[in-house]
Design a protein around this motif. Structure first.
Motif, PDB file in Angstrom:
ATOM      1  N   GLU A 152       3.895  12.216   9.183  1.00 31.45           N
ATOM      2  CA  GLU A 152       4.669  11.000   9.355  1.00 31.45           C
ATOM      3  C   GLU A 152       5.015  10.818  10.822  1.00 31.45           C
ATOM      4  O   GLU A 152       5.498  11.751  11.476  1.00 31.45           O
ATOM      5  CB  GLU A 152       5.949  11.059   8.512  1.00 31.45           C
ATOM      6  N   LEU A 153       4.779   9.619  11.318  1.00 33.01           N
ATOM      7  CA  LEU A 153       5.093   9.277  12.710  1.00 33.01           C
ATOM      8  C   LEU A 153       6.133   8.172  12.724  1.00 33.01           C
ATOM      9  O   LEU A 153       6.007   7.181  11.999  1.00 33.01           O
ATOM     10  CB  LEU A 153       3.840   8.825  13.457  1.00 33.01           C
ATOM     11  N   LYS A 154       7.126   8.334  13.553  1.00 39.90           N
ATOM     12  CA  LYS A 154       8.174   7.319  13.674  1.00 39.90           C
ATOM     13  C   LYS A 154       8.127   6.719  15.076  1.00 39.90           C
ATOM     14  O   LYS A 154       8.138   7.438  16.070  1.00 39.90           O
ATOM     15  CB  LYS A 154       9.550   7.933  13.409  1.00 39.90           C
ATOM     16  N   GLN A 155       8.076   5.404  15.123  1.00 42.70           N
ATOM     17  CA  GLN A 155       8.037   4.679  16.396  1.00 42.70           C
ATOM     18  C   GLN A 155       9.124   3.617  16.387  1.00 42.70           C
ATOM     19  O   GLN A 155       9.484   3.090  15.336  1.00 42.70           O
ATOM     20  CB  GLN A 155       6.670   4.021  16.603  1.00 42.70           C
ATOM     21  N   THR A 156       9.608   3.322  17.579  1.00 42.85           N
ATOM     22  CA  THR A 156      10.629   2.280  17.731  1.00 42.85           C
ATOM     23  C   THR A 156       9.978   1.040  18.326  1.00 42.85           C
ATOM     24  O   THR A 156       9.471   1.068  19.460  1.00 42.85           O
ATOM     25  CB  THR A 156      11.776   2.765  18.628  1.00 42.85           C
ATOM     26  N   THR A 168      12.982   1.121  13.834  1.00 41.54           N
ATOM     27  CA  THR A 168      12.206   2.341  13.601  1.00 41.54           C
ATOM     28  C   THR A 168      11.145   2.074  12.550  1.00 41.54           C
ATOM     29  O   THR A 168      11.462   1.683  11.417  1.00 41.54           O
ATOM     30  CB  THR A 168      13.121   3.490  13.163  1.00 41.54           C
ATOM     31  N   VAL A 169       9.897   2.256  12.928  1.00 43.48           N
ATOM     32  CA  VAL A 169       8.766   2.014  12.042  1.00 43.48           C
ATOM     33  C   VAL A 169       8.093   3.358  11.757  1.00 43.48           C
ATOM     34  O   VAL A 169       7.787   4.104  12.693  1.00 43.48           O
ATOM     35  CB  VAL A 169       7.761   1.015  12.644  1.00 43.48           C
ATOM     36  N   THR A 170       7.885   3.628  10.484  1.00 45.67           N
ATOM     37  CA  THR A 170       7.246   4.882  10.075  1.00 45.67           C
ATOM     38  C   THR A 170       5.786   4.608   9.745  1.00 45.67           C
ATOM     39  O   THR A 170       5.467   3.698   8.978  1.00 45.67           O
ATOM     40  CB  THR A 170       7.942   5.478   8.855  1.00 45.67           C
ATOM     41  N   GLY A 206       0.811  -1.198   0.000  1.00 48.11           N
ATOM     42  CA  GLY A 206       0.000   0.000   0.000  1.00 48.11           C
ATOM     43  C   GLY A 206       0.852   1.258   0.000  1.00 48.11           C
ATOM     44  O   GLY A 206       1.938   1.304   0.569  1.00 48.11           O
ATOM     45  N   HIS A 207       0.368   2.264  -0.724  1.00 45.45           N
ATOM     46  CA  HIS A 207       1.037   3.561  -0.650  1.00 45.45           C
ATOM     47  C   HIS A 207       0.928   4.129   0.761  1.00 45.45           C
ATOM     48  O   HIS A 207       1.843   4.787   1.251  1.00 45.45           O
ATOM     49  CB  HIS A 207       0.389   4.536  -1.632  1.00 45.45           C
ATOM     50  N   LEU A 208      -0.205   3.868   1.359  1.00 44.50           N
ATOM     51  CA  LEU A 208      -0.478   4.524   2.633  1.00 44.50           C
ATOM     52  C   LEU A 208      -1.486   3.686   3.410  1.00 44.50           C
ATOM     53  O   LEU A 208      -2.475   3.219   2.838  1.00 44.50           O
ATOM     54  CB  LEU A 208      -1.047   5.928   2.374  1.00 44.50           C
ATOM     55  N   GLU A 209      -1.211   3.486   4.674  1.00 48.62           N
ATOM     56  CA  GLU A 209      -2.137   2.796   5.562  1.00 48.62           C
ATOM     57  C   GLU A 209      -2.474   3.737   6.701  1.00 48.62           C
ATOM     58  O   GLU A 209      -1.597   4.374   7.279  1.00 48.62           O
ATOM     59  CB  GLU A 209      -1.514   1.504   6.099  1.00 48.62           C
ATOM     60  N   PHE A 210      -3.740   3.800   6.994  1.00 49.90           N
ATOM     61  CA  PHE A 210      -4.159   4.746   8.030  1.00 49.90           C
ATOM     62  C   PHE A 210      -5.494   4.288   8.593  1.00 49.90           C
ATOM     63  O   PHE A 210      -6.151   3.375   8.060  1.00 49.90           O
ATOM     64  CB  PHE A 210      -4.285   6.156   7.444  1.00 49.90           C
TER      65      PHE A 210
END
Length: 1792
Positions: free
Chosen positions: A891-895, A900-902, A850-854
């Motif tokens: 964009e959110l970055k989580q560890t 690191t997951v964006t 997917g281009h984008l998941e939300f």
């Protein structure tokens, strides 16, 4: 032939195992197509001959081949060319004797000892030794053993009944030494009985030709005395002695047992035999020969120098008038030479009894088996066997759809067993443990190996213990099936309805097995009819069943509540006909209808019968030879047709409308096919595919060729796919199983399947729907696919997510905040559809991410639409008013686990309170917002104008000019249906009458900033007038033009083609602005435009239709042509089809076809003027009113920018150009004008006759111009404006409307555009060529046309201005300076000498520079104008003189004066050139030029007379003393004579020699040259003056056009670019009164011209009348001479001695001469009468015996003079061909 034996090879290994591991099957078929014998051949059957007694329980005798008849040593050296052709083996069995032959030996085996019944039954195998075969002929090439019919014998059977038995004899073909065939019958001497052969013993005793003529040659050939050879035809020895042996021989016997054969020799030449006699030998060369049951075929040898040419195959019909090769005809391109063999057995061998295409599985029924062939995977999949039960027929029960899995096929076995749901039964068998095959899944089944399954008899099935005789052929719905069964020699008829078998024997006509019967069913809507044929009687029943029964009771008045199930079906007889043309040999097999209650068409193997149901009558369309049909829709049916003398067999298409209305054949040949016993056409409605058997080894599956749509084979139902894309000629689809399918968008074939890796299981997702049947996310315009996870509320709650907000919660919520987004409930995936390089990437690397998941909330019961910016930076959510929100991506970055997951989430950017809901009414896409969500279109109700606002900044960017989008003329939502954003800076709008323009918003902004100051800013980038925008053929086109056009059915071919035509024209003329590259920076509003290339136009024509069944139906490829119409155009071009053979609807569709490359019908047929004229005549039938158009003909350029007229120009086809111009006068603005604008100079040059009429038709009006009916102009204004086609009519109307206190007076006006774009603008490169051709043309009538006048008047002022500025004023200064220098300064010591020379040099260089520029622009055409010589000579001479003076070159003063005089002369003479600038002098200048031109011939004559008199005077003068000579030299004599002509002479000085002659010459010179020649010159000048004076206005305009063409280069380039709009037209305002006055003047002018033409015609008529009078006088002289000839002949005959025969002949013909000469008074009969007279004279000559003949009398010249035959008769064009007498030559005795 009575029986047809064939050997069938079993290639499928699975079937071979079930058939006793046999590789071959020996079968015998009879004439009825029934298999009467079958034997599986194993390895131990090799080398045996099988003799089968078909009349005795098929008992078989197998005899071993002990002599090895196939051995290689049988090849003879004479025919050693191709080893495959030499291994010949022939076998014939007759009268219990087995005859065997190879290439050189003939054997016979007496089999009578082996015919012991017990022996055959028990063993059937005989081992025969080699010695038992007797060789009866050896040593010569043998080319066949044939079985020839001899006679028919009557005999009695055991039951006492008499039957006919046919007797045959064996014949052998022997090659002679000269390459012929000697065909002999083989007679067994021991059994020979002369009485048996009707006393033919003398014939049998004669020796064969081969023995009589070639005794030495045949020594040792005949090796047996037991047999005699009886020659069947006379053989004549050939004169040629070259060695040319036979290499191939083919033969056949027709239905009358007539022999036809053909032999091919080593050289390639061939011989044709008829009745076993050589009748024709051809010197043409062939590569191969073959024969069928009705034709001889020749594969002609091709020229080795011609490459890539198809094989030329000719066919010679044996049923034609004669069998000579000259009558052979070329076969069509689809004919295959390799399939000719199957023609001989096609009518008897029936290997497959039925077949059906279900989705992508082709079910083929043969014998006891059903085999499945997967079309998509191109392999055999499964085989099903019905143990000990042969299949009678497999019937498709109704239309098949992808989601329909059961009850599609009905199977009827020969034993009466019925399987109503074959596919379901097969699936149940597959589920059994013993059958481990995967279930059949249609097009998606992946089969690793074939499976064989045996289906046992099912008790649940409705099994009937009868023998099936006939099953109905169904047309329409197949839910009602009728079958005829034989039960104890009785007939029972049963109907199969809803898995029930109902006996209807007593409800229809009683059938009889002794006669041919046929049963057909046809349905239409809810009506069902049953058609029963009993020999020639045809009964038509209206079937009323189930739900219709109550209606039937009400109609009939019969009520019965206790009705059995079988009684709920009624048969109402509606028609009974006795069709005498139908008999036992012709059986009805098909039918079709448009209105069942009115007319039904019945079809047998020969004719079409048009049955009127109400009137109970019929009409016949004979000789169609149709054996099977398939009705695809209400307009067309496909048919398989046998050959006839006029056409070949094959697959054809009929036009139903033409058939029913005109009752004539309107078929089109499509493909060659070997039509045999199975003439079935299966229709697959899902994919619009037709299946038919092209030959015994080929099954064809083709699309519906008459449609311009192609379905994709193997496509599942639409809901199974979640993403699609059409790109580069392929259509890609991604299904829920992560499989990407790729189809060709041209053929519809599946090309590749790829399994891809995906992060998510796509089967858990579906395409999001905003509300209900929202098409937004299912259409092609939605660039990406929005997926929603299929999770219900319970699953969502179990995962801890919040519930979905309700509608009330939404209404109470004013806005959303970030916290709401965190409490999302559903997961969306916005996945990319497909990429173009997926098929080229290995499967291991394919993935779908997917281009984008939300996460985002989804509201129940609320319309909620989500749209995304192209770069996925923004999301727009539209719900019920006023809830419209714009989100930006964050964009959110989580560890997680150290990684690191964006992830992405949407944050509210702005709530759009001013979102125009009313403008988006009824749309599935965003009309008002750009793709970047940067700008939005809004409606300002206060100012009643549309404006563009910046959504993010909430500021107004610009206002759309009111005249483009005027809500006072159309409602806002209607305007928005014709509005589209192209990018942030460009919009596309369509007016109410079909004008589309592309507007540049940057230019609109610039104009708003400048206001009215400065030059006018062009707002429109491009324009197009959409053809057929408001006609009935395109309903609803005015609404939703760009999106959501009305969905069309697949059968609406014409409407689809019209849309393609409109789209092609739009893209072609908007191509530079319609498509654009990716923007450099969308937010900086910088877009780089590109020009559409042919592939891009091609992709626009070959699209995919997403709209079928409200975006629920299958995708289909939509073309701008159909393959049928393409083939028709080719046939029209080839001349094999005429326009008269096509119906009007087909012609309409042909007109809108756009073939690959942009070629239309007119392009393809531009070489055929006859068809072009016929097409235009059909389109515009009223010659007086060409604007009344029945068929709109496209006239567009192709990809190479060539219109049909360009093709004609390349061929110099003036006639076709004239025809096209003649009819193009009726078309409106922008139909063709831009396509042919560059051809107008060529048309003027060639003086096309219809061009004048065409020019008069180029005054065109749009709907806006028609509304301008009153106005006024400023005084002195010429009424010429330059406007875009869509201009500001609001401000223009205000401009021409009189204001208060305005001195101008309004008056009725008419406003027109001149539909000649480009030519009016001087910046176009075409303009100079156009005006140059106007200047050179002799056709001055062109300048009477207002279109030409206005274009000249528009451009001439600016050209005149700059000509005066840059040429005339400098020239006047130059002339004054030169005059001053030569007459004041030159020759003096003045200080002004050098300054004057410098100034004159600068002027000369200036003018010389202008000429160099003109030379560079015009090239060699510069030399064609006389004025150019004047222009260049003057500065060159001046510069030469200045150079001489400046460099002190030594030259005499006299020479300088001479050069100065020449220069001065041309300088003053050039004033004539500048007089052309002014209109009042223009025609005078042209008068001088024309006078000089017209004097050219006169001056030649005058010069010759001048030289003649001069030379005479010089000769006489030289005879005098030197002092007395009056001329001195030849030059002086010329001047002397010229002075005499002018009156300057002295008669006293004529010398003393020949004074009287000098006086005579003087008088003659004055009379001839002074009086005659000079007056003649005055007459020539007067005539030229009258002509120019009469056309003075036109001459002035032509001079102005010449000035424009010559001096356009003087205008500054910047001014030339901006003085007028480039993409516009000249608009002309005319006063109605002035127009009427001008029209009246024009009428008077035309009347004067007509009067002169009539006077000229009258004069020509008088001249012709005089010629006719002369001719009559000459005719009278001729008749007088002929009368004298008659009298002379009769007088001579009186002196001739005549015998009795002569007297008889003379008396018999005595009256002939009188009748002859009396009949010659008519001009038309004069020549015929003379011939009859001469014929009678010849008869008399032949009867004269030894006496002196009539011919000998005519031999003597003196006698001829006496007869008056030598009198000269002047031959004129009027008399030469009617009455001329020619003298005979001396070596002949007859008159010619």
């Amino acid at each position: 032939m009575e029986y047809c034996p064939v050997i069938v090879e079993i290639k499928n290994e699975v079937l071979r195992k079930d058939m006793h591991n046999s590789k071959f099957i020996l079968q015998v078929w009879n004439k009825k197509g029934e298999k009467v014998y079958e034997r599986f051949l194993k390895n131990d059957d090799a080398g045996y001959y099988h003799i089968v007694d078909l009349l005795n329980q098929n008992k078989t005798l197998r005899i071993k081949d002990s002599i090895d008849i196939h051995r290689d040593d049988a090849i003879t050296q004479e025919t050693k060319i191709d080893s495959k052709k030499q291994k010949r083996c022939y076998v014939v069995f007759n009268k219990k004797c087995l005859f065997l032959a190879n290439a050189k030996d003939l054997y016979v085996l007496n089999c009578e000892p082996y015919f012991n019944q017990d022996f055959i039954i028990e063993q059937g195998l005989v081992e025969v030794s080699k010695d038992e075969y007797e060789k009866i002929l050896t040593g010569r090439p043998l080319w066949g053993l044939m079985y020839k019919f001899k006679r028919a014998l009557r005999s009695l059977r055991e039951d006492g009944k008499e039957f006919e038995m046919k007797e045959y004899e064996v014949v052998v073909a022997i090659e002679t030494i000269d390459g012929q065939l000697d065909i002999n019958a083989i007679i067994l001497n021991s059994n020979y009985d002369t009485a048996e052969f009707n006393d033919a013993s003398q014939i049998l005793k004669r020796e064969s030709y081969s023995v009589r003529k070639y005794k030495k040659y045949y020594e040792g050939v005949l090796t047996s005395d037991k047999f005699s050879f009886v020659q069947q035809g006379v053989v004549v020895k050939k004169k040629s002695k070259r060695n040319d042996p036979i290499v191939k021989f083919c033969y056949m016997f027709d239905e009358y047992n007539t022999f036809y054969g053909v032999t091919m020799r080593k050289s390639g030449e061939f011989d044709i035999y008829w009745n076993m006699i050589l009748i024709d030998s051809s010197s043409e060369k062939v590569d191969d020969i073959s024969v069928s049951t009705d034709c001889l075929y020749f594969k002609m040898k091709q020229n080795k120098f011609i490459e890539h040419k198809k094989d030329s195959i000719k066919g010679l019909r044996v049923n034609s008038s004669s069998t000579y090769f000259d009558l052979a005809q070329d076969e069509n391109d689809s004919f295959k030479f390799e399939l000719i063999f199957f023609q001989n057995i096609k009518n008897q061998v029936n290997l497959y009894n039925s077949y059906a295409l279900i989705r992508t599985d082709l079910y083929i029924a043969h014998d006891k088996y059903i085999s499945l062939y997967n079309v998509q995977e191109k392999e055999w999949v499964k085989h099903f066997k019905f143990e000990n039960r042969e299949i009678y027929k497999m019937v498709k029960r109704g239309p098949d759809y992808p989601d329909q899995r059961d009850k599609e096929l009905l199977l009827i076995l020969k034993n009466g067993e019925i399987i109503f749901d074959l596919i379901w039964t097969i699936r149940q068998e597959e589920k059994k443990p013993m059958n481990k095959a995967k279930p059949t899944q249609g097009s998606l089944s992946v089969h690793k190996q074939q499976h064989f399954i045996t289906i046992e008899s099912q008790k649940s099935s409705n099994k009937l213990d009868q023998r099936v005789i006939k099953v109905s052929n169904n047309f329409g719905s197949s839910k009602f099936q009728v079958m005829v069964l034989k039960v104890n020699n009785l007939i029972e008829v049963k109907a199969l309805i809803d898995e029930q078998s109902i006996d209807i024997t007593d409800k229809i006509e009683t059938l009889d097995l002794n006669h041919q019967i046929s049963i057909l069913t046809i349905s239409q809507n809810e009506d069902l009819y049953l058609i029963v044929q009993k020999r020639s009687m045809v009964f038509i029943y209206h079937v009323i069943q189930d739900n219709d029964y109550e209606t039937y009771q009400e109609i009939s008045g019969q009520y019965n509540n206790d009705v059995e199930e079988e009684d709920k079906i009624k048969f109402v007889k509606v028609a009974v006909l006795d069709i005498k043309e139908v008999n036992d040999n012709l059986v009805l097999h098909s039918c079709f209808a448009r209105d069942l209650a009115e007319q039904i068409v019945l079809i047998d193997d020969c004719n079409f019968y048009f049955v009127s149901v109400k009137e109970n009558t019929y009409d016949i369309l004979p000789l169609q030879n149709c054996t099977g049909i398939s009705v695809v829709d209400e307009n067309y049916l496909y048919a398989l047709c046998h050959s006839s003398p006029l056409r070949s067999s094959g697959f054809r298409l009929y036009d139903i409308k033409t058939l029913l209305e005109k009752k004539i054949s309107s078929d089109v040949f499509l493909l060659n096919a070997q039509i045999g016993s199975l003439s079935m056409i299966d229709l697959n409605n899902t994919y619009s595919r037709l299946t038919f058997q092209q030959s015994l080894q080929t099954m064809m599956i083709i699309p519906a060729l008459h449609r311009n749509t192609i379905s994709f084979m193997g496509m599942k139902k639409r809901s199974d796919y979640i993403a699609t894309r059409h790109k580069d000629g392929n259509f890609y689809a991604l299904d829920r199983d992560n499989i990407i399918f790729s189809w060709s968008s041209i053929s519809g074939k599946l090309e590749e399947i790829n399994k891809i890796r995906a992060i998510h299981k796509l089967g858990n997702y579906k395409i999001y729907n905003g509300q209900g049947d929202d098409q937004t996310y299912h259409r092609e315009w939605y660039d990406k696919v929005l997926l929603i996870e299929m999770t219900d509320d319970e699953i969502a709650l179990s995962r801890g997510h919040s519930r979905r907000p309700s509608k009330n919660e939404i209404e109470n919520q004013d806005d959303l905040n970030q916290n709401d987004l965190d409490r999302s409930t559903m997961i969306f995936g916005n996945t990319q559809t497909l990429t173009t390089n997926i098929p080229n990437i290995p499967r291991d690397y394919l993935s779908a991410t997917g281009h984008l998941e939300f996460s985002h909330p989804v509201y129940e019961g609320v319309s909620q639409k989500l749209f995304f910016e192209k770069n996925l930076c923004f999301m727009l959510e539209i719900m019920e008013k006023p809830h419209c929100y714009l989100y930006s991506k964050r964009e959110l970055k989580q560890t997680i686990d150290g990684k690191t997951v964006t992830s992405s989430e949407w944050s509210l950017f702005k709530k759009l309170d001013r979102f125009p809901y009313d403008l988006e009414q009824g749309s599935y896409f965003l009309r008002t917002l750009t793709q970047s969500f940067q700008y939005q279109l809004e409606l300002d109700l206060k100012d009643r104008i549309f404006k563009v606002t910046d959504v993010r900044k909430q500021i107004i960017r610009c206002k759309i000019p009111k005249y483009f989008m005027d809500i006072d003329e159309s409602p806002p939502h209607e305007i928005m249906k014709r509005f589209m954003w192209i990018d942030d800076n460009t919009i596309r709008i369509v007016s109410r009458d079909g004008i589309e323009v592309i507007l540049d918003l940057l230019q609109i902004e610039l104009k708003e900033k400048r206001g009215c100051k400065g030059k006018e800013i062009p707002l429109q980038k491009a324009y197009n007038f959409i053809p057929m925008f408001s006609v009935e053929d395109t309903p609803g086109l005015q609404d939703n033009y760009f999106y959501n056009q009305k969905s069309l059915k697949l059968s609406q071919v014409q409407q689809r083609l019209i849309r393609k035509y409109q789209e092609y024209k739009s893209i072609y003329y908007l191509k530079e602005y319609y498509l654009q590259d990716e923007p450099v920076d969308r937010y900086l509003n910088q877009t780089v435009y590109k020009t559409v290339k042919p592939p891009e136009i091609l992709n626009s024509l070959y699209k995919v239709d997403y709209q079928q069944d409200n975006c629920k139906g299958l995708y289909v490829a939509d073309f701008s042509f159909s393959f049928l119409h393409w083939r028709i155009i080719e046939r029209l071009d080839e001349g094999t089809l005429t326009l008269q053979e096509l119906d009007i609807e087909t012609i309409k569709q042909l007109c809108y076809i756009i073939l690959p490359g942009g070629y239309t019908l007119l392009h393809k047929l531009a070489n055929n003027d006859l068809i072009i004229q016929q097409i235009f005549k059909l389109a515009q039938p009223n010659d007086e009113k060409p604007n009344l158009i029945d068929i709109h003909l496209p006239f567009i350029p192709n990809f190479n920018k060539m219109s049909p007229m360009h093709i004609c120009k390349n061929r110099a086809d003036i006639r076709n150009i004239n025809i096209m111009l003649q009819y193009l006068t009726g078309y409106g603005i922008d139909h063709h004008s831009r396509a042919i604008s560059d051809l107008l100079p060529y048309i003027i040059d060639k003086q096309i006759p219809s061009f004048i009429e065409y020019l008069s038709s180029r005054f065109q009006q749009t709907e806006v111009l028609k509304s301008l009916k009153k106005g006024c102009l400023d005084e002195g204004h010429n009424g010429i404006f330059q406007k875009n086609i869509w201009f500001n009519h609001i401000s223009f109307k205000e401009k021409i409307t009189a204001k208060e206190n305005d001195e101008r007076v309004e008056q009725p006006i008419t406003v027109h555009f001149i539909d000649m774009p480009y030519l009016y603008h001087l910046n176009e490169g075409l303009t100079d060529e156009f005006y140059d051709e106007l200047a050179r043309t002799d056709l001055l009538d062109i300048f009477e046309q207002q279109s030409i006048q206005k274009m000249i008047e528009f451009n001439y002022p600016i050209v005149q201005k700059w000509t005066i500025i840059k040429l005339f004023i400098p020239f006047m200064t130059f002339q004054a300076m030169l005059f001053f220098y030569l007459n004041v300064v030159f020759g003096t010591t003045s200080k002004l000498d050098y300054p004057c020379q410098i100034i004159l040099g600068l002027f000369a260089c200036y003018f010389l520079r202008n000429e160099i520029i003109q030379i560079s622009n015009e090239g060699f055409m510069y030399l064609s104008s006389v004025w150019n010589y004047l222009d260049i000579i003057t500065p060159v001479i001046i510069l030469t003189l200045l150079t001489i003076n400046g460099f002190n070159i030594d030259i005499s003063r006299n020479s300088q004066r001479i050069f100065q005089a020449i220069g001065v002369f041309f300088m003053w003479f050039k004033f004539l050139y500048f007089f052309r600038i002014f209109k009042s002098f223009g025609y005078l200048t042209r008068l001088i030029i024309l006078v000089v031109y017209d004097m050219r011939h006169f001056m030649v004559v005058l010069f010759i007379t001048l030289v003649a008199f001069s030379d005479s005077f010089l000769t006489l003068s030289n005879g005098n003393e030197e002092n007395d000579q009056f001329v001195h030299g030849f030059y002086d004599s010329i001047i002397y004579t010229y002075r005499i002509i002018l009156g300057d002479f002295n008669v006293e000085k004529f010398g003393s020699v020949g004074t009287q002659l000098v006086y005579g010459l003087f008088i003659l010179c004055t009379m001839f040259n002074t009086i005659v020649m000079l007056n003649l010159l005055i007459a020539i000048i007067s005539e030229t003056f009258e002509t120019v004076k009469e056309n003075s206005e036109n001459a002035s305009l032509q001079e102005m056009a010449s000035m424009i063409g010559e001096n356009g280069y003087l205008i500054p380039q910047k001014l030339k670019e901006n003085y007028a709009r480039n993409n516009g037209y000249l608009m002309i305002i005319s006063s109605v009164e002035e127009q009427a006055l001008q029209n009246s003047d024009e009428i008077l002018h035309r009347l004067d011209k007509l009067k002169k033409q009539m006077e000229n015609s009258s004069e020509n008529f008088n001249n012709k009348y005089k010629d006719l009078s002369i001719f009559q006088q000459r005719q009278e002289i001729l008749l007088h001479q002929l009368n004298q000839t008659q009298q002379a002949i009769l007088k001579r005959l009186d002196y001739m001695p005549l015998d009795e025969d002569m007297h008889h002949n003379l008396n018999r013909q005595q009256q002939l001469p009188r009748d002859l000469f009396s009949g010659m008074s008519s001009n038309s009969n004069a020549n015929d009468g003379l011939k009859r007279f001469m014929t009678s004279a010849m008869k008399l000559n032949k009867t004269g015996g030894n006496q002196k003949s009539f011919g000998s009398v005519l031999k003597a010249p003196q006698d001829q003079q006496k007869l008056g035959l030598i009198n000269s008769i002047p031959a004129t064009p009027n008399t030469r061909s009617r009455a001329s007498v020619y003298l005979p030559s001396r070596d002949k005795s007859t008159l010619q």
